[in-house]
Motif scaffolding. Structure first.
Motif, PDB file in Angstrom:
ATOM      1  N   ALA A 180       0.927  -1.310  -0.143  1.00 39.17           N
ATOM      2  CA  ALA A 180      -0.041   0.017  -0.064  1.00 39.17           C
ATOM      3  C   ALA A 180       0.850   1.207  -0.054  1.00 39.17           C
ATOM      4  O   ALA A 180       0.914   2.001  -1.100  1.00 39.17           O
ATOM      5  N   ILE A 243      -1.161  -5.563   9.663  1.00 35.13           N
ATOM      6  CA  ILE A 243      -2.003  -6.258   8.673  1.00 35.13           C
ATOM      7  C   ILE A 243      -1.257  -6.856   7.303  1.00 35.13           C
ATOM      8  O   ILE A 243      -1.948  -7.609   6.737  1.00 35.13           O
ATOM      9  N   HIS A 244      -0.290  -6.197   7.070  1.00 34.33           N
ATOM     10  CA  HIS A 244       0.428  -6.476   5.749  1.00 34.33           C
ATOM     11  C   HIS A 244       1.415  -7.669   6.041  1.00 34.33           C
ATOM     12  O   HIS A 244       1.584  -8.385   4.968  1.00 34.33           O
TER      13      HIS A 244
ATOM     14  N   VAL B 695      -9.981  -3.435   6.370  1.00 34.13           N
ATOM     15  CA  VAL B 695      -9.851  -4.104   7.650  1.00 34.13           C
ATOM     16  C   VAL B 695     -10.459  -3.275   8.870  1.00 34.13           C
ATOM     17  O   VAL B 695      -9.976  -2.112   8.897  1.00 34.13           O
ATOM     18  N   VAL B 703      -8.948   0.078  10.105  1.00 31.98           N
ATOM     19  CA  VAL B 703      -7.487   0.257   9.960  1.00 31.98           C
ATOM     20  C   VAL B 703      -6.912   0.527   8.954  1.00 31.98           C
ATOM     21  O   VAL B 703      -6.020   1.273   8.627  1.00 31.98           O
ATOM     22  N   THR B 704      -7.681   0.486   7.657  1.00 29.70           N
ATOM     23  CA  THR B 704      -7.187   0.700   6.199  1.00 29.70           C
ATOM     24  C   THR B 704      -8.136   2.010   5.892  1.00 29.70           C
ATOM     25  O   THR B 704      -8.675   2.044   4.980  1.00 29.70           O
ATOM     26  N   ASP B 709      -2.266   2.253   4.346  1.00 31.60           N
ATOM     27  CA  ASP B 709      -2.798   1.127   4.431  1.00 31.60           C
ATOM     28  C   ASP B 709      -3.753   0.319   3.548  1.00 31.60           C
ATOM     29  O   ASP B 709      -3.984  -1.095   3.251  1.00 31.60           O
ATOM     30  N   TYR B 710      -4.472   1.086   2.618  1.00 32.91           N
ATOM     31  CA  TYR B 710      -5.355   0.358   1.591  1.00 32.91           C
ATOM     32  C   TYR B 710      -4.532   0.566   0.330  1.00 32.91           C
ATOM     33  O   TYR B 710      -4.193   1.464  -0.272  1.00 32.91           O
TER      34      TYR B 710
END
Ligand SMILES: Cc1cc2nc3c(=O)[nH]c(=O)nc-3n(C[C@H](O)[C@H](O)[C@H](O)COP(=O)(O)OP(=O)(O)OC[C@H]3O[C@@H](n4cnc5c(N)ncnc54)[C@H](O)[C@@H]3O)c2cc1C
Lengths: 268, 787
Positions: A180, A243-244, B695, B703-704, B709-710
């Protein structure tokens, strides 16, 4: 964003004076980290002191056995510099892999180093290369400068002016980009100078950039990717998970990226 | 093809404006005396509001007004609506909780609207919002889709104590169960259709304006369907009667469905404009878009396929749980039902299908239509099932598909749809040829030599577009008809303005619609302009979504053009002093058959307005005609996409190595624009399959919520697409158009996941197949191989 005053000093002296006078002012370089933080209202400095007009902070020079890069040099300038490409090609590659074209044309080496983002690329490169960070007050070895997550040895109001990088090492940087953000999810810089090998890892450490001693020892004996085969990857325990990438995955990637950096550094 | 008519690669007329920065978007518009709105949003996923204290905030510099849910209730402004009624299996209506534009008593997701601050500047509005004190009583949130209706889970809406919105079904259960009992082989899969954030380039925006002199409102808004917005704001929300409410959707920078809906922000801006006596402007920040634009997809599905001893599919059974988020958005209820299950026959002859869908509330952003809306979910189910079934049976996936393709038309599926035409074999054959499927085995060996895993996957998709026959959708619960309107105004010098109820927000209507008109009337394309997006100019329309603007919107223009031509012939007959029946119209000229007497279209237009050659009793002056077109069937674009991937098992990085698309869109107006639509759609589909994961953490925080993060697809994530077509003309509309806007996003995820699972040698991986997920799956694969 909250309201703030804006200063654009013409010399380092003026800049130092302004910093001394404005307690909660912030230094502005490329603004790529600072301005988004201010827009999100996560930072609210009363004033910005823009280093953009400071001639003494720009330029790339070959001085003796060193490459000297002014703090306000953008990533695009480092990536495109004939001097850097000739003397430390891996560093030009590192700078060319930062963010996107916009970020590379605004973001600076001084800003990146001062910010010490745990996922930034320069900290690994400079640590492996044994660079020296020159400030308005003193000189600091990279190893003493990067102290932890987003923290450095800089004092309040201390301004980075130049980065000194000794030339002559075999050096490469291998980066696994966060899908991302495209910061380093794991980035490994490998430098071999004479018999000494340095392996610096960014993006993964829970405390920011770190040296991987076991890999360095193995590579000092034999500088190729095979030498790493018996070396256990850094334990997930001290690594980031998000999360990644879980800490386990990051640990695995450190091994893979180190091998790739070694292969690239040995020119194969 | 040369020229500018149908089939020509005409450069987009609108691009000069966009590329030179001369577009006119909502944020480019400023009204005299305008103030700025900032929405205070809920930081909690689920909480009671005990008290909102605005005392200190309202005294802050620049504050014009602070409004809350109490104020909007006092003014008797209605809540937001869901315009499609779905009934559960037992016949009971769906359980829709109230959806106030500003929260009343409770917040239900992070980003929910608590109050609006209107101030002289945006910074002042934000400062004041920070000074509002909200006393929340936090409640346990419901985030997990699988567990949303478990016993003891907190209630989100009193209207639905167990958080279930409906429990719906379609198809013949008994017949389907019987097919499974008799089956030789049954394939079973569990699928997650991941939640997506739409991410239009232009964030949502609105300006509410109230004219005290006229007592009339104007709303500028980023809408795909301004007339529907006016209808809802007027008839349901009660802002003002329609003749006192003008809605303008100027240039709009992408929608993908997310700008169909009528949201809280525009409702509040238009209401507040009168309340505070100032025009009120709001523009979403990117974070607000992430938090509060309606999201897409978010299904959990168990699917089964029954196959007989001859390799023929005899039944499909699907059970889906759909997340609708915290409130029912405008068309949310229709997406996992009538836009989904009727497509579960795919391109295959399936005698029995049964699908049940349980839709639930969770404390997350509302979920509604997103590019493809229900149809990507259906294609993902059926195309993953078919692929896995073929693998289990040891059959070539292409051969298995071919064996089961529908081959004669019209074809009535067991789930509502009657496919009118198609040639699925032709698309498959052409795709295999274009892709060089024959060379795949060698490419796979070469990859293996380099330590890489290579895989190939098909997706033979079908969609129902040209949405939709009004009576049909009415019988399925839609609150509106889905016809379209057009008006063709011919000026005295023969230039033309076309007013359309469709809305262009990237599709290129200013070009394609002009191609139709220029070709038909034989006039230069520069002489045609397309007017849309303003309820004061275009009387009524249903907007753009569901690949309907070509098939439905242009059909309305054809109808109006028919009337214009008929009227123009009458004018020409007076001018040429011939009988109307003897006049032919071709290449922009009216000719008296068998003579050399002729007159061109602009001259006829002039004569129509000069009106010297006929009396008003003989013929009305002027040349302007309108039409409403209601389709008689859905259209059924279909095609085959083939994805080929190479996986680095060491890192888990998947490279999309090759992509071939062969689509049957019926008649194509502008191949260049169609290719662009296909490219964009595939990019979005690849985004869903490889990159885009939404998420929420267990507490309901998104979170995203930013691009840190996305993961949006970028150019370098994508291969160069090989796009080609086959053609069976659509029989149900005058131009033979099927539509192309959503195809790529519908086809791509299944093709890509079929390729990835082929490369990995097992099925156990969910979307998005991020490097981490692929690395884990590859490791499992190697472990299995080593056993
Ligand atoms: C979209 C995006 C993607 C990015 N991707 C990457 C990536 O892949 N890899 C990577 O390494 N980085 C990445 N970055 C960070 C970027 O490269 C910049 O280096 C970084 O934002 C800081 O540099 P700057 O010049 O913009 O500093 P600023 O934002 O202006 O300043 C950052 C901080 O450093 C301080 N500072 C700046 N200059 C000095 C100085 N001379 N002396 C003392 N203090 C100083 C400031 O006061 C501030 O606190 C990305 C940034 C963005 C926005």
């Amino acid at each position: 964003m909250y309201a703030f005053d804006y200063h654009r000093p013409a010399s380092l002296r003026q800049a130092n004076n302004l910093v001394a006078k404005n307690g909660d002012a912030k230094i502005l370089a490329g603004g790529q980290t600072l301005l988004p933080t201010m827009k999100m209202r996560l930072a609210s400095p009363s004033a910005l002191i823009d280093l953009g007009a400071l001639k003494e902070l720009s330029g790339i020079e070959h001085k003796g056995r060193n490459l000297v890069i002014g703090a306000m040099t953008t990533h695009a300038e480092v990536a495109g510099s004939a001097l850097v490409r000739e003397l430390v090609p891996g560093l030009a590659g590192l700078a060319g892999g930062i963010g996107d074209p916009h970020v590379r044309h605004k973001g600076t080496i001084g800003g990146s180093v001062a910010n010490n983002d745990p996922a930034a690329d320069y900290p690994a490169g400079l640590l492996a290369l044994g660079a020296t960070i020159v400030t308005s007050k003193r000189k600091l070895a990279a190893a003493d400068f990067f102290t932890g997550l987003f923290s450095t040895a800089l004092d309040e109001g201390e301004i980075i002016t130049r980065i000194i990088i000794p030339v002559g090492a075999k050096f490469a940087y291998a980066k696994f980009r966060n899908p991302a953000s495209r910061y380093a999810m794991v980035g490994v810089a490998v430098a071999k100078r004479g018999a000494k090998v340095a392996v610096a890892v960014t993006g993964a450490g829970a405390d920011g950039v770190f040296r991987w001693a076991e890999a360095e020892a193995a590579l000092a004996k034999r500088f190729n990717a095979k030498a790493l085969e018996g070396v256990a990857n850094p334990a997930p325990k001290g690594l980031n998970g998000d999360i990644h990438a879980s800490a386990e995955y990051r640990s695995h990637l450190i091994g893979v990226m180190t091998k790739r950096a070694v292969t690239a550094a040995s020119g194969k | 093809m040369a020229g500018t008519g149908i089939g020509a690669r005409v450069e987009r007329k609108e691009d000069f404006r966009f590329i030179t920065g001369k577009g006119n978007y909502t944020d480019d518009i400023n009204r005299p005396g305008q103030a700025y709105a900032y929405f205070l949003r809920s930081p909690h996923a689920h909480a009671k509001i005990r008290k909102i204290d605005t005392k200190k905030a309202s005294k802050m510099p620049g504050v014009v007004g602070i409004l809350t849910g109490e104020d909007i209730e006092k003014d008797k402004i209605g809540g937001l609506i869901c315009g499609w009624m779905i009934h559960s299996k037992d016949g009971s209506p769906m359980k829709a909780g109230a959806h106030p534009a500003l929260a009343v008593g409770k917040v239900r997701y992070v980003g929910d609207h608590v109050a609006v601050v209107i101030a002289e500047t945006l910074a002042e509005a934000r400062d004041a919002a920070e000074a509002i004190v909200v006393d929340y009583e936090k409640l346990a949130p419901v985030i997990d889709l699988a567990g949303a209706t478990k016993k003891g889970v907190p209630t989100i809406h009193d209207a639905s104590p167990d958080n279930q919105v409906y429990d719906w079904h379609l198809g013949d259960k008994a017949a389907t169960d019987a097919a499974f009992r008799k089956a030789k082989h049954v394939t079973k899969i569990d699928l997650v259709n991941n939640r997506l954030v739409p991410n239009a380039m232009e964030p949502r925006a609105a300006i509410g304006d109230y004219d005290t002199g006229e007592g009339a409102f104007t709303l500028y808004t980023t809408s795909q369907n301004p007339h529907v917005a006016r209808l809802v704001l007027s008839a349901f929300i009660g802002i003002a009667p329609e003749h006192k409410l003008r809605v303008i959707a100027p240039d709009v920078g992408g929608g993908f469905g997310s700008k169909i809906f009528i949201y809280a922000e525009e409702t509040v801006c238009i209401w507040a404009a009168k309340k505070v006596g100032r025009p009120v402007k709001w523009v979403a920040e990117r974070t607000e878009s992430f938090l509060s634009d309606a999201h897409g997809r978010d299904h959990l599905t168990h699917a089964e396929m029954a196959i007989d001893e001859n390799g023929k599919i005899t039944g499909v059974r699907v059970s889906t749980r759909a997340n609708l988020g915290a409130y029912l958005s405008t068309f949310a209820s229709s997406v996992p039902t009538y836009l989904y299950a009727p497509l579960l026959s795919g391109q295959y002859n399936v005698p029995a299908i049964y699908c049940e869908v349980e839709a639930v509330y969770t404390n997350t952003a509302p979920v509604d239509a997103y590019r493809g809306a229900g149809r990507p979910e259906a294609t993902f189910v059926i195309e993953r099932l078919v692929e896995v079934a073929a693998r289990e049976l040891g059959m070539d996936p292409a051969a298995f598909r071919k064996k089961n393709f529908i081959k004669s038309f019209p074809h009535q599926t067991p789930v509502i749809m009657c496919y009118d035409t198609g040639d699925y074999n032709a698309s498959l054959a052409k795709a295999m040829e274009n892709h060089d499927v024959k060379g795949f085995a060698k490419r796979r060996r070469d990859s293996a030599k380099a330590g890489k895993l290579r895989g190939l996957g098909y997706s033979a998709y079908i969609e129902a577009c040209g949405i939709a026959p009004s009576a049909a959708v009415g019988s399925l619960g839609a609150g509106v008809g889905l016809w379209e309107s057009a008006e063709v105004r011919v000026n005295p010098i023969g230039t033309v303005e076309v007013l359309t109820g469709s809305h262009s927000h990237g599709q290129g209507h200013e070009t394609t619609f002009a191609q139709l008109v220029a070709g038909r009337l034989g006039i230069p394309i520069e002489n045609v302009s397309i007017v849309h997006g303003d309820t004061d100019k275009v009387q009524m329309g249903m907007g753009t979504y569901g690949s309907r603007s070509g098939a439905v919107g242009m059909s309305a223009i054809v109808k109006a053009l028919d009337k214009v031509e008929a009227k123009a012939k009458k004018v020409a007959s007076f001018v040429l002093e011939a009988s109307e029946a003897d006049i032919d119209f071709k290449d922009g000229k009216f000719t008296v058959r068998g003579t050399d007497k002729s007159i061109d279209f602009p001259s006829v237009a002039l004569q129509a307005y000069i009106a010297h050659k006929f009396t008003g009793q003989q013929l009305e002056p002027g040349l302007k005609e309108g039409a409403f077109y209601d389709p008689t069937n859905f259209t059924f674009p279909s095609g085959v996409h083939i994805a080929e991937v190479e996986i680095d098992p060491e890192t888990g990085i998947t490279t999309v190595a090759k992509w071939t698309a062969v689509d049957d869109f019926g008649v194509i107006i502008n191949p260049m624009i169609v290719e662009g639509q296909v490219h964009g759609g595939i990019a979005q589909g690849i985004g869903q399959a490889l990159l885009e994961g939404t998420v929420y953490d267990a507490s309901g925080q998104l979170v995203t919520a930013s691009y840190m993060d996305y993961t949006m697809p970028r150019a370098d994530d994508l291969p160069s697409f090989h796009v080609d077509h086959t053609m069976t003309a659509c029989p149900s509309n005058p131009l033979g158009i099927k539509g192309c806007g959503e195809a790529g996003a519908i086809a791509a995820p299944a093709a890509l996941m079929n390729a990835i699972t082929d490369a990995l040698g097992h099925e156990n991986i969910a979307m998005p197949a991020t490097p981490q997920a692929v690395w884990k799956a590859a490791r499992a694969s190697f472990a299995k191989a080593a056993e």
